[in-house]
Design an enzyme around this catalytic site. Structure first.
Site, mmCIF file in Angstrom:
data_model
loop_
_atom_site.group_PDB
_atom_site.id
_atom_site.type_symbol
_atom_site.label_atom_id
_atom_site.label_comp_id
_atom_site.label_asym_id
_atom_site.label_seq_id
_atom_site.Cartn_x
_atom_site.Cartn_y
_atom_site.Cartn_z
ATOM 1 N N HIS A 87 -20.777 9.011 -42.653
ATOM 2 C CA HIS A 87 -21.172 10.219 -43.343
ATOM 3 C C HIS A 87 -20.655 10.314 -44.815
ATOM 4 O O HIS A 87 -19.243 10.498 -44.774
ATOM 5 C CB HIS A 87 -20.876 11.464 -42.413
ATOM 6 C CG HIS A 87 -21.483 12.649 -42.980
ATOM 7 N ND1 HIS A 87 -20.704 13.925 -42.702
ATOM 8 C CD2 HIS A 87 -22.532 12.989 -43.861
ATOM 9 C CE1 HIS A 87 -21.458 14.725 -43.125
ATOM 10 N NE2 HIS A 87 -22.418 14.259 -43.675
ATOM 11 N N ASN A 94 -19.007 19.444 -41.272
ATOM 12 C CA ASN A 94 -19.929 20.185 -41.097
ATOM 13 C C ASN A 94 -19.835 21.441 -40.119
ATOM 14 O O ASN A 94 -20.382 22.421 -40.108
ATOM 15 C CB ASN A 94 -21.236 19.655 -40.961
ATOM 16 C CG ASN A 94 -21.699 19.079 -42.248
ATOM 17 O OD1 ASN A 94 -21.524 19.430 -43.340
ATOM 18 N ND2 ASN A 94 -22.821 18.002 -42.320
ATOM 19 N N GLU A 127 -16.624 10.174 -43.415
ATOM 20 C CA GLU A 127 -16.462 10.470 -41.909
ATOM 21 C C GLU A 127 -17.349 9.645 -41.134
ATOM 22 O O GLU A 127 -18.265 9.592 -41.301
ATOM 23 C CB GLU A 127 -16.915 11.854 -41.879
ATOM 24 C CG GLU A 127 -16.607 12.883 -40.909
ATOM 25 C CD GLU A 127 -17.254 14.113 -40.827
ATOM 26 O OE1 GLU A 127 -16.754 15.092 -40.357
ATOM 27 O OE2 GLU A 127 -18.169 14.124 -41.338
ATOM 28 N N SER A 172 -25.819 14.096 -40.694
ATOM 29 C CA SER A 172 -24.555 14.987 -40.902
ATOM 30 C C SER A 172 -24.229 16.055 -39.673
ATOM 31 O O SER A 172 -23.313 16.610 -39.550
ATOM 32 C CB SER A 172 -24.827 15.782 -42.110
ATOM 33 O OG SER A 172 -26.260 16.350 -42.270
HETATM 34 N N1 CAA Z 1 -23.390 12.952 -58.731
HETATM 35 C C1 CAA Z 1 -22.620 12.109 -59.285
HETATM 36 N N2 CAA Z 1 -21.643 12.291 -60.128
HETATM 37 C C2 CAA Z 1 -21.436 13.762 -60.319
HETATM 38 C C3 CAA Z 1 -22.290 14.654 -59.843
HETATM 39 C C4 CAA Z 1 -23.444 14.214 -59.019
HETATM 40 N N3 CAA Z 1 -24.479 15.157 -58.599
HETATM 41 N N4 CAA Z 1 -22.017 15.875 -60.335
HETATM 42 C C5 CAA Z 1 -20.717 15.689 -60.918
HETATM 43 N N5 CAA Z 1 -20.588 14.323 -60.901
HETATM 44 C C6 CAA Z 1 -19.376 13.794 -61.543
HETATM 45 C C7 CAA Z 1 -19.256 13.758 -62.912
HETATM 46 O O1 CAA Z 1 -20.035 12.877 -63.339
HETATM 47 C C8 CAA Z 1 -18.024 13.438 -63.208
HETATM 48 O O2 CAA Z 1 -17.318 12.404 -63.262
HETATM 49 P P1 CAA Z 1 -16.339 11.592 -64.214
HETATM 50 O O3 CAA Z 1 -14.987 12.687 -63.802
HETATM 51 O O4 CAA Z 1 -16.207 10.308 -63.645
HETATM 52 O O5 CAA Z 1 -16.808 11.982 -65.408
HETATM 53 C C9 CAA Z 1 -17.169 14.442 -62.021
HETATM 54 O O6 CAA Z 1 -18.041 14.574 -61.051
HETATM 55 C C10 CAA Z 1 -16.931 15.707 -62.337
HETATM 56 O O7 CAA Z 1 -18.019 16.429 -63.029
HETATM 57 P P2 CAA Z 1 -17.990 17.766 -63.542
HETATM 58 O O8 CAA Z 1 -16.812 18.083 -64.687
HETATM 59 O O9 CAA Z 1 -19.507 17.998 -64.488
HETATM 60 O O10 CAA Z 1 -18.267 18.985 -62.723
HETATM 61 P P3 CAA Z 1 -17.266 19.877 -61.754
HETATM 62 O O11 CAA Z 1 -16.030 19.522 -62.165
HETATM 63 O O12 CAA Z 1 -17.629 20.987 -61.795
HETATM 64 O O13 CAA Z 1 -17.427 19.031 -60.392
HETATM 65 C C11 CAA Z 1 -18.365 18.741 -58.328
HETATM 66 C C12 CAA Z 1 -18.607 19.181 -59.679
HETATM 67 C C13 CAA Z 1 -17.520 17.716 -57.817
HETATM 68 C C14 CAA Z 1 -19.619 18.719 -57.460
HETATM 69 C C15 CAA Z 1 -17.496 20.156 -57.652
HETATM 70 O O14 CAA Z 1 -18.177 21.065 -58.224
HETATM 71 C C16 CAA Z 1 -17.352 20.215 -56.134
HETATM 72 O O15 CAA Z 1 -16.334 19.416 -55.725
HETATM 73 N N6 CAA Z 1 -18.216 20.892 -55.586
HETATM 74 C C17 CAA Z 1 -17.945 21.059 -54.057
HETATM 75 C C18 CAA Z 1 -18.938 19.901 -53.299
HETATM 76 C C19 CAA Z 1 -18.686 19.607 -52.136
HETATM 77 O O16 CAA Z 1 -18.146 20.598 -51.337
HETATM 78 N N7 CAA Z 1 -19.472 18.662 -51.401
HETATM 79 C C20 CAA Z 1 -19.408 18.515 -50.057
HETATM 80 C C21 CAA Z 1 -20.725 19.060 -49.729
HETATM 81 S S1 CAA Z 1 -20.792 19.127 -47.740
HETATM 82 C C22 CAA Z 1 -21.546 17.513 -47.546
HETATM 83 O O17 CAA Z 1 -21.934 16.835 -48.383
HETATM 84 C C23 CAA Z 1 -21.599 16.976 -46.011
HETATM 85 C C24 CAA Z 1 -23.035 17.269 -45.516
HETATM 86 O O18 CAA Z 1 -23.634 16.718 -44.556
HETATM 87 C C25 CAA Z 1 -23.951 18.583 -45.991
#
Ligand code: CAA
Length: 300
Positions: free
Chosen positions: A149, A199, A161, A128
């Protein structure tokens, strides 16, 4: 007249993933669900069983919600095997490293697995923040080395990415571009600069939230609520930091600070303190929130 050079593009069918943590297992799940043969490797058997348990749990949730058929779940599960031995990567067309943000560790992993893979195998890093050029240069195939990524959670987030190191060749990039489409992700190409695009922007935002907490601008709940309700973020910065892992957030800030040399990237001492306490977020049971209770309770 010069003819255009026709470059062969490797078709990727079998994928190896190194690292059974949250990113590695998510990446393995994405490929297994998209019809690829996947070998997930880790040094630790317990980490592998936990990874498989989490993948199965997530797929079951999808079946229960009706977004995945039981048959597709079975197929995805059958596509996935685990190992503690890199010899299992012998048939892999692509191997993606997804271990912690430690350059020495990543270099050691590439060096150790290289003798087990085909000459044509593409090596990729899910780093990342670390320089893809530097990681590439330390391998036996800098031209077939690339950054891919994934965002967390990998099965949900639409972006990959992709970063070419200085030596990365065009067929490698094209093979990965074709791959992104097959796994249903959108590719955004980033230059090989510290922390790439997401990031570079996201982690300093989280670091700024920690400074705001540190300076008493608001408490954890206030800052998270403000960003969810006021900026429509799906998670507040502290929920997201815990989700990503505070060690990863700190590692990214350190890379930005050291490599760009700008004081605006200095990691907040409070973030470093949480990492020192091994309060790393969801994965360790406590970070800015304590997950021993439901709903998770803010730690300040
Ligand atoms: N693993 C796999 N699938 C997941 C999951 C997980 N940990 N958490 C949720 N899901 C799936 C669910 O199964 C569901 O799938 P379906 O639509 O097929 O049923 C879908 O996501 C929506 O789940 P929920 O309704 O339970 O949850 P939500 O609507 O609250 O969304 C979220 C959960 C998608 C995580 C949302 O909160 C979100 O987008 N959060 C921000 C995430 C983000 O910003 N990620 C980037 C981080 S930075 C990064 O990753 C880079 C790095 O290098 C640090």
């Amino acid at each position: 007249m010069t003819r255009p050079v026709v470059v062969p593009v490797v078709e990727i069918r079998a994928v190896g993933v190194v690292g059974g943590g949250q990113m590695g297992r998510g990446i393995a799940q994405v490929f297994a669900a998209s019809g690829f043969t996947v070998v997930l490797a880790d040094v630790n058997d317990d980490a592998l069983s936990h990874a498989v348990k989490m993948i199965e749990r997530d797929m079951q949730r999808r079946v229960d919600r009706g977004t995945l058929t039981a048959e597709d779940r079975e197929q995805a599960r059958a596509n996935l095997t685990t190992t503690t031995d890199y010899a299992a990567f012998a048939e892999s067309d692509l191997v993606i490293e997804a271990v912690t943000e430690n350059e020495v560790l990543k270099n050691t992993i590439f060096r150790t697995l290289q003798p087990h893979i085909k000459a044509t195998t593409i090596l990729a890093t899910n780093t990342s923040s670390i320089s893809v050029t530097r990681l590439a240069a330390a391998t036996d195939r800098p031209e077939r080395f690339i950054g891919i990524h994934f965002m967390n959670p990998a099965p949900v987030m639409k972006l990959v990415e992709v970063t070419r190191g200085l030596p990365t060749d065009e067929p490698t990039f094209q093979a990965v571009a074709a791959l992104a489409e097959r796994i249903g992700k959108r590719l955004v190409a980033s230059a090989d600069t510290p922390a790439f695009i997401v990031n570079r922007i996201l982690i300093p935002m989280i670091n700024e939230a920690v400074y705001a907490l540190y300076e008493g601008v608001g408490d954890i709940l206030a800052i998270d609520s403000a960003m969810k309700l006021g900026a429509n973020h799906p998670m507040g910065p502290f929920e997201l930091a815990d989700y990503i892992g505070l060690d990863t957030c700190l590692a990214v800030m350190r890379v930005l600070h050291e490599e760009l040399g700008d004081s605006k990237y200095r990691p907040c001492p409070l973030l470093a303190k949480y990492v020192d306490a091994n309060w790393l977020g969801k994965k360790s049971g406590r970070g800015f929130y304590d997950y021993a209770v439901t709903p998770a309770r803010p730690t300040r």
